[in-house]
Scaffold this motif. Sequence first.
Motif, PDB file in Angstrom:
ATOM      1  N   VAL A 130       0.815  -1.220   0.000  1.00  0.00           N
ATOM      2  CA  VAL A 130       0.000   0.000   0.000  1.00  0.00           C
ATOM      3  C   VAL A 130       0.848   1.271   0.000  1.00  0.00           C
ATOM      4  O   VAL A 130       0.320   2.356  -0.216  1.00  0.00           O
ATOM      5  N   LYS A 131       2.141   1.126   0.212  1.00  0.00           N
ATOM      6  CA  LYS A 131       3.025   2.302   0.235  1.00  0.00           C
ATOM      7  C   LYS A 131       2.887   3.069  -1.075  1.00  0.00           C
ATOM      8  O   LYS A 131       2.948   2.496  -2.157  1.00  0.00           O
ATOM      9  N   ASP A 132       2.648   4.366  -0.946  1.00  0.00           N
ATOM     10  CA  ASP A 132       2.489   5.274  -2.089  1.00  0.00           C
ATOM     11  C   ASP A 132       1.251   4.981  -2.932  1.00  0.00           C
ATOM     12  O   ASP A 132       1.154   5.418  -4.073  1.00  0.00           O
ATOM     13  N   LYS A 133       0.308   4.223  -2.386  1.00  0.00           N
ATOM     14  CA  LYS A 133      -0.945   3.933  -3.085  1.00  0.00           C
ATOM     15  C   LYS A 133      -2.101   4.612  -2.362  1.00  0.00           C
ATOM     16  O   LYS A 133      -2.073   4.782  -1.143  1.00  0.00           O
ATOM     17  N   THR A 134      -3.114   4.967  -3.113  1.00  0.00           N
ATOM     18  CA  THR A 134      -4.360   5.464  -2.551  1.00  0.00           C
ATOM     19  C   THR A 134      -5.383   4.355  -2.713  1.00  0.00           C
ATOM     20  O   THR A 134      -5.535   3.804  -3.803  1.00  0.00           O
ATOM     21  N   CYS A 135      -6.028   4.015  -1.611  1.00  0.00           N
ATOM     22  CA  CYS A 135      -7.007   2.936  -1.696  1.00  0.00           C
ATOM     23  C   CYS A 135      -8.109   3.113  -0.660  1.00  0.00           C
ATOM     24  O   CYS A 135      -7.966   3.841   0.310  1.00  0.00           O
ATOM     25  N   SER A 136      -9.177   2.406  -0.920  1.00  0.00           N
ATOM     26  CA  SER A 136     -10.313   2.377  -0.010  1.00  0.00           C
ATOM     27  C   SER A 136     -10.284   1.057   0.750  1.00  0.00           C
ATOM     28  O   SER A 136      -9.604   0.112   0.364  1.00  0.00           O
ATOM     29  N   ALA A 137     -11.019   1.001   1.817  1.00  0.00           N
ATOM     30  CA  ALA A 137     -11.183  -0.192   2.646  1.00  0.00           C
ATOM     31  C   ALA A 137     -12.249   0.160   3.673  1.00  0.00           C
ATOM     32  O   ALA A 137     -12.679   1.317   3.763  1.00  0.00           O
ATOM     33  N   GLY A 156     -17.119   6.441   0.443  1.00  0.00           N
ATOM     34  CA  GLY A 156     -18.413   5.895   0.809  1.00  0.00           C
ATOM     35  C   GLY A 156     -18.429   4.384   0.625  1.00  0.00           C
ATOM     36  O   GLY A 156     -17.399   3.756   0.395  1.00  0.00           O
ATOM     37  N   PHE A 157     -19.609   3.813   0.714  1.00  0.00           N
ATOM     38  CA  PHE A 157     -19.746   2.355   0.661  1.00  0.00           C
ATOM     39  C   PHE A 157     -20.254   1.833  -0.675  1.00  0.00           C
ATOM     40  O   PHE A 157     -20.454   0.625  -0.822  1.00  0.00           O
ATOM     41  N   GLU A 158     -20.475   2.720  -1.639  1.00  0.00           N
ATOM     42  CA  GLU A 158     -21.025   2.250  -2.912  1.00  0.00           C
ATOM     43  C   GLU A 158     -20.135   2.530  -4.109  1.00  0.00           C
ATOM     44  O   GLU A 158     -20.540   2.324  -5.248  1.00  0.00           O
ATOM     45  N   ASP A 159     -18.912   2.988  -3.873  1.00  0.00           N
ATOM     46  CA  ASP A 159     -18.007   3.294  -4.975  1.00  0.00           C
ATOM     47  C   ASP A 159     -16.731   2.486  -4.817  1.00  0.00           C
ATOM     48  O   ASP A 159     -16.502   1.851  -3.787  1.00  0.00           O
ATOM     49  N   ALA A 160     -15.895   2.532  -5.823  1.00  0.00           N
ATOM     50  CA  ALA A 160     -14.608   1.834  -5.815  1.00  0.00           C
ATOM     51  C   ALA A 160     -13.536   2.807  -6.287  1.00  0.00           C
ATOM     52  O   ALA A 160     -13.839   3.802  -6.956  1.00  0.00           O
ATOM     53  N   TYR A 161     -12.295   2.497  -5.931  1.00  0.00           N
ATOM     54  CA  TYR A 161     -11.187   3.384  -6.272  1.00  0.00           C
ATOM     55  C   TYR A 161     -10.095   2.577  -6.976  1.00  0.00           C
ATOM     56  O   TYR A 161      -9.730   1.490  -6.517  1.00  0.00           O
ATOM     57  N   VAL A 162      -9.585   3.128  -8.070  1.00  0.00           N
ATOM     58  CA  VAL A 162      -8.523   2.476  -8.815  1.00  0.00           C
ATOM     59  C   VAL A 162      -7.247   3.305  -8.703  1.00  0.00           C
ATOM     60  O   VAL A 162      -7.256   4.510  -8.937  1.00  0.00           O
ATOM     61  N   ASP A 163      -6.157   2.643  -8.339  1.00  0.00           N
ATOM     62  CA  ASP A 163      -4.828   3.249  -8.341  1.00  0.00           C
ATOM     63  C   ASP A 163      -3.904   2.254  -9.042  1.00  0.00           C
ATOM     64  O   ASP A 163      -3.512   1.238  -8.463  1.00  0.00           O
ATOM     65  N   GLY A 164      -3.608   2.520 -10.294  1.00  0.00           N
ATOM     66  CA  GLY A 164      -2.789   1.605 -11.070  1.00  0.00           C
ATOM     67  C   GLY A 164      -3.499   0.280 -11.283  1.00  0.00           C
ATOM     68  O   GLY A 164      -4.604   0.228 -11.815  1.00  0.00           O
ATOM     69  N   HIS A 165      -2.889  -0.801 -10.810  1.00  0.00           N
ATOM     70  CA  HIS A 165      -3.465  -2.145 -10.978  1.00  0.00           C
ATOM     71  C   HIS A 165      -4.276  -2.589  -9.756  1.00  0.00           C
ATOM     72  O   HIS A 165      -4.715  -3.728  -9.682  1.00  0.00           O
ATOM     73  N   LEU A 166      -4.493  -1.668  -8.816  1.00  0.00           N
ATOM     74  CA  LEU A 166      -5.198  -1.967  -7.575  1.00  0.00           C
ATOM     75  C   LEU A 166      -6.583  -1.323  -7.590  1.00  0.00           C
ATOM     76  O   LEU A 166      -6.713  -0.117  -7.802  1.00  0.00           O
ATOM     77  N   VAL A 167      -7.617  -2.144  -7.364  1.00  0.00           N
ATOM     78  CA  VAL A 167      -8.983  -1.623  -7.261  1.00  0.00           C
ATOM     79  C   VAL A 167      -9.535  -2.033  -5.897  1.00  0.00           C
ATOM     80  O   VAL A 167      -9.493  -3.201  -5.526  1.00  0.00           O
ATOM     81  N   THR A 168     -10.010  -1.036  -5.148  1.00  0.00           N
ATOM     82  CA  THR A 168     -10.435  -1.275  -3.776  1.00  0.00           C
ATOM     83  C   THR A 168     -11.804  -0.649  -3.505  1.00  0.00           C
ATOM     84  O   THR A 168     -12.222   0.287  -4.187  1.00  0.00           O
TER      85      THR A 168
END
Length: 186
Positions: A130-137, A156-168
């Motif tokens: 997760v270092k230098d990544k933006t993500c949800s959880a 929020g609880f109904e959206d998702a976030y993409v940072d590069g190859h990571l979707v959270t």
Amino acid sequence: MSKKILIIAGDFVEDYELMVPFQCLKMLGHEVDVICPDKKAGEQIKTAIHDFEGDQTYTEKPGHNFTLNASFDEIDETKYDALLIPGGRAPEYIRLNGRVIEMVKHFDNEKKPIASVCHGAQVLVAAGIVKDKTCSAYPACAPDINTNGGTWVDIGFEDAYVDGHLVTAAAWPAHPAWLAKFNELL
């Protein structure tokens, strides 16, 4: 084009966060293998249903038994195109398994799509990705992400976030957005 997806789960994984992605990704034509440390194909894991009923946190109810379709000790992660980590209580202990961490690091090093929802972020943190990544959880995981060099984002609880190859995403209500964005990465 069909992809081969690995899901790492464990006992008391969140029911919807395992069942829904498993079924949806298969419906889209992908091959999906679900594994659990120390278990083989044909064995079962128990799930838990987490619900949002106005309390300070989610409530937990018994879920279903999920039959694993792959054996943990036989997995070669290099044969998979993507990784999915559901939440629930399972991430708090599967992250202690060194082989799980190796698998997660492989997907990250190869920049293969990784989808994580809810407490699945605990596994990402333990793997050091997760270092230098933006993500949800789930919001209770925000301190873990932030103190390990990442940035937790409140979407929020109904959206998702993409940072590069990571979707959270924060929890199962985000499935439509989270799975759509994961499928785009595939």
